[in-house]
Design an enzyme around this catalytic site. Structure first.
Site, PDB file in Angstrom:
ATOM      1  NE  ARG B  62      -2.070  -1.672   2.991  1.00 47.04           N
ATOM      2  CZ  ARG B  62      -2.227  -2.939   2.687  1.00 47.04           C
ATOM      3  NH1 ARG B  62      -3.184  -3.307   1.892  1.00 47.04           N
ATOM      4  NH2 ARG B  62      -1.435  -3.865   3.194  1.00 47.04           N
ATOM      5  CB  THR B  63       3.452   2.487   2.345  1.00 47.82           C
ATOM      6  OG1 THR B  63       2.688   2.083   3.467  1.00 47.82           O
ATOM      7  CG2 THR B  63       4.126   3.797   2.635  1.00 47.82           C
ATOM      8  CE  LYS B  90      26.358  -6.239  -6.734  1.00 47.74           C
ATOM      9  NZ  LYS B  90      26.486  -5.297  -7.843  1.00 47.74           N
ATOM     10  NE  ARG B 112       7.384   0.824   4.992  1.00 44.90           N
ATOM     11  CZ  ARG B 112       6.135   0.362   4.996  1.00 44.90           C
ATOM     12  NH1 ARG B 112       5.895  -0.878   4.624  1.00 44.90           N
ATOM     13  NH2 ARG B 112       5.139   1.136   5.346  1.00 44.90           N
ATOM     14  CG  HIS B 140       3.821   4.201   8.519  1.00 53.84           C
ATOM     15  ND1 HIS B 140       4.007   5.072   7.467  1.00 53.84           N
ATOM     16  CD2 HIS B 140       3.279   3.076   7.988  1.00 53.84           C
ATOM     17  CE1 HIS B 140       3.588   4.496   6.354  1.00 53.84           C
ATOM     18  NE2 HIS B 140       3.138   3.279   6.638  1.00 53.84           N
TER      19      HIS B 140
END
Lengths: 185, 310
Positions: B62-63, B90, B112, B140
């Site tokens: 969603r976000t 890496k 995020r 959030h």
């Protein structure tokens, strides 16, 4: 010295709006397939007046297609201003596809607002034609090749001058003021 | 002249750093964008000279889609980045990754990250505007804004409204951001869940704490139900999902036993049959899908207002 000057008083203000309405009727007759769109925020005072006047003076007129257009998100000076402008509402509950559009604003100055309004208008369809009605045309201050079709008052003023349209709804009296400098406003 | 207002901050790192006026400004701007996204042509050119990178070091549906859609509706150029398909594997550091991306002239970063504080760290070291799209169990902010905006849409001003947050409060960044946001807007907040999933000192934030689902439902106007975050639980916090559903799950029978209807919210993803039953999630009192729609408008408002500050 007073920095402001009344360039259109209350009586002439009313006459000017009356004349603009007459010119619209001559051009668009019964307004079938024509809509009136006021540019937010200050163009809508003029468009409301014109709408009320037309609606009451033409007996057979169908409810006039009428809308308000906010152009904040279409401006070309975003991130170039000190602070962002706060948007107003857009209320256009019809498509302008194939319609004649009369765009209404209070002052035509650099032409950038109208350029943004034309871009914004595209998002509601492809109009058959667009004409511009303004109460004040500052004809020597344009940045873009944009001209009005219906003009209330032509004002020749220097770039640093400021023209303010006052409305009874907000300031108590209908009049147009000319300030010699933007700082005096 | 038209009114001008701007946010008090360059980044959206958390609701904690916003003023109540900032939140109101975001809501008013979101009202305008909500009108835009309901038009036949849902796009405006505001951010046409801006490039935004979406850095997702953690999974999201969603976000991520919501941010990407918001960016595209504002005409920004969008870059998408997933840690799982990048040089992070890496051994590249966060700062190196971001600096490399920024040297390609990126203006804003939506990030995020599983580590709480990761966007705050970035904000100290780079020049771009940063939007926190969830940092571990911390905040959030855009979810909290869209939750409060959705409540405002249903009930009007949030002042004095009673909002209960149910579920895994301990691991939830949504809970913390919601608490900050709702308190700043003058709402009353109570959290409810098993004692093991409620942080010890939470009452210090000025929220009520309850372990009784029925009592809390009876008290509240709005129930925001959160998911049990199994992926963040390294030890057992409750015996089984079945037992959790029996004691803390919200079902139709429970709602019918109340003397008034309440609004049901869920930030998604839903574990149907655990924290909430399907008939509740899909009922007429649920505004779960409106939350998702409002998410795009809220994110457009945040991007627009932060970009305007440059």
């Amino acid at each position: 010295m007073s920095a402001e000057k009344v360039i259109l008083n209350h009586e002439r203000f009313a006459l000017t709006i009356e004349r603009l309405c007459q010119q619209l009727v001559e051009t668009y007759d019964d307004f079938s397939n024509t809509c009136l769109i006021g540019v937010q925020p200050r163009g809508t005072y003029l468009s409301e007046r014109i709408r009320t006047r037309l609606q009451s003076s033409i007996p057979d007129i169908a409810p006039l297609a009428y809308g308000k257009l906010d152009i904040t998100f279409y401006r070309d000076d975003f991130r170039r201003r000190e602070k962002p402008l706060t948007p107003s509402v857009t209320e256009i509950n019809f498509l302008v596809e194939n319609k004649n559009v009369v765009l209404v604003d209070d002052v035509l100055y650099t032409g950038r607002t109208i350029q943004a309004a034309l871009t914004a208008l595209n998002h509601f369809g492809r109009p058959r034609s667009v004409e511009l009605l303004v109460l004040v045309d500052r004809r020597f201050n344009r940045h873009l090749p944009i001209q009005a079709d219906f003009i209330g008052l032509t004002v020749d003023a220097l770039d640093e001058a400021y023209v303010r349209v006052q409305w009874q709804e907000t300031s108590g009296e209908d009049q147009i003021l000319l300030y010699s400098s933007k700082e005096d406003v | 002249m038209s009114i001008t207002q701007q946010l008090s901050t360059r980044h959206l790192l958390g609701i904690k750093y916003l003023l109540p006026e900032d939140i109101q400004l975001i809501f008013e701007t979101a009202d305008s964008f909500k009108e835009v996204i309901n038009r036949p042509i849902k796009k405006v050119p505001s951010l046409r000279d801006i490039t935004i990178v979406n850095l997702f070091f953690e999974d999201s549906t969603r976000t991520r889609i919501s941010f990407e859609l918001a960016e595209k509706r504002l005409s920004a150029d969008v870059l998408n980045f997933s840690a799982s398909a990048s040089s992070v594997k890496k051994g590249e550091t966060l700062l190196d990754t971001v600096n490399n991306i920024l040297s390609m002239k990126v203006d804003m970063v939506v990030m995020r990250h599983p580590a709480p504080g990761a966007p705050h760290f970035l904000a100290r070291h780079i020049a771009a505007n940063i939007i926190n799209a969830g940092d571990g169990t911390h905040e959030h902010p855009t979810q909290a804004l869209l939750d409060a905006y959705s409540i405002r849409e249903q009930l009007g001003d949030l002042r004095g409204k009673k909002v209960a947050i149910f579920g895994d409060i301990l691991h939830s960044r949504v809970a913390l951001s919601n608490i900050f946001c709702l308190k700043k807007l003058g709402a009353e907040v109570t959290v409810c869940g098993p004692p093991t999933l409620i942080p010890k000192h939470l009452h210090e934030l000025g929220v009520g704490v309850s372990y009784d689902v029925r009592q809390t439902l009876q008290w509240c106007d709005v129930a925001n139900v959160l998911r049990i975050q199994m992926e963040r639980q390294d030890i057992k916090y409750f015996p089984s999902l079945r037992e959790y559903a029996q004691h803390f799950g919200i079902n139709k029978a429970l709602l019918h036993s109340l003397d008034k209807p309440i609004i049901i919210m869920h930030p998604g993803p839903i574990n149907r049959g655990v924290e909430i039953t399907s008939d509740v999630a899909d009922s007429e009192h649920s505004i779960i899908l409106q939350q998702v729609e409002n998410g795009v408008a809220i994110r457009m408002a945040v991007l627009y207002l932060l970009a305007a500050r440059n």
